[in-house]
Design a protein around this motif. Sequence first.
Motif, PDB file in Angstrom:
ATOM      1  N   ASN A  75       5.802  80.985  23.693  1.00 34.29           N
ATOM      2  CA  ASN A  75       5.573  81.799  24.723  1.00 34.29           C
ATOM      3  C   ASN A  75       5.915  83.357  24.570  1.00 34.29           C
ATOM      4  O   ASN A  75       6.986  83.739  24.972  1.00 34.29           O
ATOM      5  CB  ASN A  75       6.356  81.411  25.936  1.00 34.29           C
TER       6      ASN A  75
ATOM      7  N   ARG B  61      -0.646  84.076  25.577  1.00 28.85           N
ATOM      8  CA  ARG B  61       0.255  82.978  26.041  1.00 28.85           C
ATOM      9  C   ARG B  61      -0.569  81.863  26.837  1.00 28.85           C
ATOM     10  O   ARG B  61      -0.294  80.780  26.858  1.00 28.85           O
ATOM     11  CB  ARG B  61       1.043  83.945  27.297  1.00 28.85           C
TER      12      ARG B  61
ATOM     13  N   PHE C  39       1.765  81.715  30.522  1.00 29.42           N
ATOM     14  CA  PHE C  39       2.035  80.460  29.647  1.00 29.42           C
ATOM     15  C   PHE C  39       1.812  79.011  30.188  1.00 29.42           C
ATOM     16  O   PHE C  39       1.518  78.228  29.816  1.00 29.42           O
ATOM     17  CB  PHE C  39       3.400  80.530  28.961  1.00 29.42           C
TER      18      PHE C  39
END
Length: 329
Positions: free
Chosen positions: A48, A55, A199
Amino acid sequence: MAEPLSPALLALVLAAVVLDLAIGDPRRLPHPVVGMGAVIALLERAWNHGSPRARRIRGALMTALMVAGSALLAWVAIALLANLHPWLGWLAEGWLLASCLAIRGLRDAALSVAAPLARGDLPAARRALSLIVGRDTEGLDEGEVTRGAVETVAENTVDGITAPLLFALLGGAPLAVAYKAVNTLDSMVGYRSERYRDFGRASARLDDAANWLPARLTALTLWLGAYCLAAGRQALHTRSALAATRREAPRHPSPNSGWPEAMVANLLGVQLGGTSRYRGEVSERARLGTSREPLRQAHIGAAIRLMHGGWLVFLILLAATVLLGEAMS
C-alpha cells in the motif's frame, strides 16, 4: 467433497450450524479468519504505497490472491484429508463451514453489552461495545450504547450468518471460505480514508457485490421471522416494516447494510443511525426507522431474537430449495 446444492451438502451445513451454536469459536482452536487477517495486514504494509493507480492495481491483486487462495487452500485441505479417509474430509469441511458462521459469537457479543446495561453498569457496557464497533464509545448513554449493539446485530446477521449459509450451499466450504476472505478484506481495507481509498477499492466493491443479494434476502427473512415472533406475543411492527425498509434502506451509505438495519429498526419501532464519532471525528448517517419508543437495554435482546428468526427462515428456504431441486431432478 459434497456436491453444490445437494442434500449431502445441506446435511453438512446443518451440522455446521449445530456445531457453531454449541461451541461458537473456541479461542484455543485455529480460525481461518485470523490467518486471513495476518496475511492481509502483511500484504497491506508491503504493497500500500506509491501512486493512486499503483495502489489500486496492487489492492486488486491482493483481493484476487486472498479470495482465490483461500478457496484453493480450503479445497486442497479437504481433498487431502478425504484421500486419507472420507470421514476426515467430511470433518474438515464441516469445521471450515462452522468457522464461517458467527451465530453464537454474534449473540454473545450483543449479550456482553446487554448484561452490564441490565446491571446499571454503563461504563462496562461502553467497554464491551468498544470491542465490537469502530465508533468512540466514551460518554455514550444507554440509548446510544443500545443503538450500537442493535446495529451490530442487524448488519452482521448478513455477513456472519446468512451470506455464509448461502455461499456454503452454493459451493461448500471453499466458496464459504472465499466469502469470508472477501468480508475480511473489506473490514480491514475497505474504507474511504486517505490510506485505503485506492488500495481497498477492489475489496470494498467485491464485498458490495457479494452481499447484494444476501442483504436483501435477509431483510425479507427477518420480516418473515418476525411474524413467528409476533405469534409468540412479542410486540413487533410487521405491517409497516416491509414498505418502510424498502423506502429507507437506500439512505444508508452502504448499498447493503441499510436493508437489515432498516428492517430491524422498523420491526422494533426504534430509530437507528444518526450521529457517531470515530476517533473524535463526527459521522452522520441517515436515520432508519420511526422512533415509537426510546432505545433501551431490552431492545438488544429483541434484536437477537429477530436475528435468530431471520436466519432460521433463511435456512429453511434454502433447504426447501435444495430438496425441491433434488426431487425434480
